[in-house]
Design a protein around this motif. Structure first.
Motif, PDB file in Angstrom:
ATOM      1  N   MET A   1       0.342  -1.218   0.343  1.00 33.37           N
ATOM      2  CA  MET A   1       0.018   0.290   0.257  1.00 33.37           C
ATOM      3  C   MET A   1       0.511   1.611   0.238  1.00 33.37           C
ATOM      4  O   MET A   1       1.643   1.443   0.274  1.00 33.37           O
ATOM      5  N   ILE A   2       0.386   2.361  -0.845  1.00 37.35           N
ATOM      6  CA  ILE A   2       1.127   3.686  -0.642  1.00 37.35           C
ATOM      7  C   ILE A   2      -0.094   4.834  -0.528  1.00 37.35           C
ATOM      8  O   ILE A   2      -0.846   4.680  -0.710  1.00 37.35           O
ATOM      9  N   THR A   3       0.697   5.538   0.846  1.00 42.42           N
ATOM     10  CA  THR A   3       0.350   6.187   1.307  1.00 42.42           C
ATOM     11  C   THR A   3       0.705   7.576   1.032  1.00 42.42           C
ATOM     12  O   THR A   3       1.405   7.949   0.743  1.00 42.42           O
ATOM     13  N   ILE A   4      -0.356   8.682   0.076  1.00 41.71           N
ATOM     14  CA  ILE A   4       0.220   9.946  -0.118  1.00 41.71           C
ATOM     15  C   ILE A   4      -0.083  11.032   0.459  1.00 41.71           C
ATOM     16  O   ILE A   4      -1.767  11.349   0.323  1.00 41.71           O
ATOM     17  N   GLY A  38      -3.236  -4.618  -8.549  1.00 38.59           N
ATOM     18  CA  GLY A  38      -2.970  -5.344  -6.958  1.00 38.59           C
ATOM     19  C   GLY A  38      -2.428  -4.454  -5.556  1.00 38.59           C
ATOM     20  O   GLY A  38      -1.986  -5.655  -4.606  1.00 38.59           O
ATOM     21  N   MET A  39      -2.603  -3.711  -5.765  1.00 36.42           N
ATOM     22  CA  MET A  39      -1.792  -2.988  -4.225  1.00 36.42           C
ATOM     23  C   MET A  39      -3.245  -1.495  -3.943  1.00 36.42           C
ATOM     24  O   MET A  39      -3.804  -1.461  -4.644  1.00 36.42           O
ATOM     25  N   LEU A  40      -3.271  -1.224  -2.900  1.00 35.07           N
ATOM     26  CA  LEU A  40      -3.893  -0.037  -2.185  1.00 35.07           C
ATOM     27  C   LEU A  40      -2.955   0.921  -2.321  1.00 35.07           C
ATOM     28  O   LEU A  40      -2.084   1.882  -1.676  1.00 35.07           O
ATOM     29  N   ALA A  65       7.621   8.805  -9.105  1.00 41.97           N
ATOM     30  CA  ALA A  65       6.122   9.000  -9.806  1.00 41.97           C
ATOM     31  C   ALA A  65       5.797   7.161  -9.664  1.00 41.97           C
ATOM     32  O   ALA A  65       5.833   6.048  -9.272  1.00 41.97           O
ATOM     33  N   LEU A  66       4.195   7.483  -9.523  1.00 42.37           N
ATOM     34  CA  LEU A  66       3.799   6.476  -9.329  1.00 42.37           C
ATOM     35  C   LEU A  66       3.149   6.196 -10.654  1.00 42.37           C
ATOM     36  O   LEU A  66       3.169   6.734 -11.694  1.00 42.37           O
ATOM     37  N   GLY A  67       3.176   4.630 -10.900  1.00 46.18           N
ATOM     38  CA  GLY A  67       3.256   3.989 -12.174  1.00 46.18           C
ATOM     39  C   GLY A  67       1.663   3.654 -12.077  1.00 46.18           C
ATOM     40  O   GLY A  67       1.111   2.323 -11.081  1.00 46.18           O
ATOM     41  N   TYR A  68       1.229   3.300 -13.028  1.00 47.87           N
ATOM     42  CA  TYR A  68      -0.051   2.184 -13.448  1.00 47.87           C
ATOM     43  C   TYR A  68      -0.012   1.697 -14.793  1.00 47.87           C
ATOM     44  O   TYR A  68       0.334   2.665 -15.686  1.00 47.87           O
ATOM     45  N   LEU A  69      -0.767   0.963 -14.739  1.00 50.23           N
ATOM     46  CA  LEU A  69       0.017  -0.393 -16.423  1.00 50.23           C
ATOM     47  C   LEU A  69      -1.395  -0.960 -16.453  1.00 50.23           C
ATOM     48  O   LEU A  69      -2.233  -1.026 -15.852  1.00 50.23           O
ATOM     49  N   GLU A 127      -7.183  -9.021 -13.922  1.00 51.15           N
ATOM     50  CA  GLU A 127      -7.866  -7.745 -13.159  1.00 51.15           C
ATOM     51  C   GLU A 127      -6.796  -6.548 -13.556  1.00 51.15           C
ATOM     52  O   GLU A 127      -6.871  -6.150 -12.526  1.00 51.15           O
ATOM     53  N   HIS A 128      -6.061  -6.652 -14.186  1.00 46.32           N
ATOM     54  CA  HIS A 128      -4.804  -5.978 -14.341  1.00 46.32           C
ATOM     55  C   HIS A 128      -4.253  -5.790 -13.235  1.00 46.32           C
ATOM     56  O   HIS A 128      -3.377  -4.512 -13.044  1.00 46.32           O
ATOM     57  N   ASN A 129      -3.662  -6.864 -12.142  1.00 46.60           N
ATOM     58  CA  ASN A 129      -2.618  -6.505 -11.145  1.00 46.60           C
ATOM     59  C   ASN A 129      -1.234  -7.522 -12.054  1.00 46.60           C
ATOM     60  O   ASN A 129      -1.532  -8.555 -12.477  1.00 46.60           O
ATOM     61  N   VAL A 130      -0.528  -6.199 -11.050  1.00 50.04           N
ATOM     62  CA  VAL A 130       0.825  -7.162 -10.723  1.00 50.04           C
ATOM     63  C   VAL A 130       1.157  -8.565 -11.254  1.00 50.04           C
ATOM     64  O   VAL A 130       0.816  -9.151  -9.746  1.00 50.04           O
TER      65      VAL A 130
END
Length: 141
Positions: A1-4, A38-40, A65-69, A127-130
């Protein structure tokens, strides 16, 4: 999980829900969570995050940078079209890299960079999860 830690939680929610079309996995008045690859990913007011961590003031790394695949180059193009039509700032249009990825950059309403793209070395499930990251030693120069 990443919190910004964010300056304006309502503006960030509006941006990701209206521009990206994301739905929260969990939300209340203080925090919002999205499931991404696949992460929060969560957004929490920066002052509250600093307070929670026991810091005198909010600090930021300033260089990430955050990544979105997504699973294909076509989906990258479709996503960039959607984001541009929704008024998202396009920092760099998608380009093909030397190792076969196809990525570009956008900014959210608080200036956070997103590297949005397709990477054949990072397979995704249905489901597009890594799933994993393929070996990259062959890319060393």
């Amino acid at each position: 999980m990443i919190t910004i830690g964010v300056k304006n939680l309502a503006a960030m929610r509006d941006f990701y829900e209206q521009k990206f079309g994301w739905s929260p996995a969990a939300v209340n008045k203080d925090i919002v969570f999205y499931k991404v690859n696949g992460m929060l990913l969560s957004f929490f007011p920066a002052k509250d995050l600093a307070d929670d961590a026991g810091l005198a003031e909010h600090t930021s790394a300033g260089s990430f940078a955050l990544g979105y695949l997504v699973p294909s180059e076509k989906e990258v193009d479709n996503l960039f079209d959607l984001l541009e039509n929704n008024g998202v700032e396009i920092v760099k249009r998608p380009v093909k890299t030397f190792f076969g990825a196809y990525t570009g950059y956008v900014k959210d309403v608080e200036g956070n960079l997103w590297d949005v793209g397709y990477n054949p070395l990072i397979p995704l499930d249905a489901e597009h999860n890594v799933i994993t990251h393929e070996d990259i030693r062959h890319l060393e120069q």
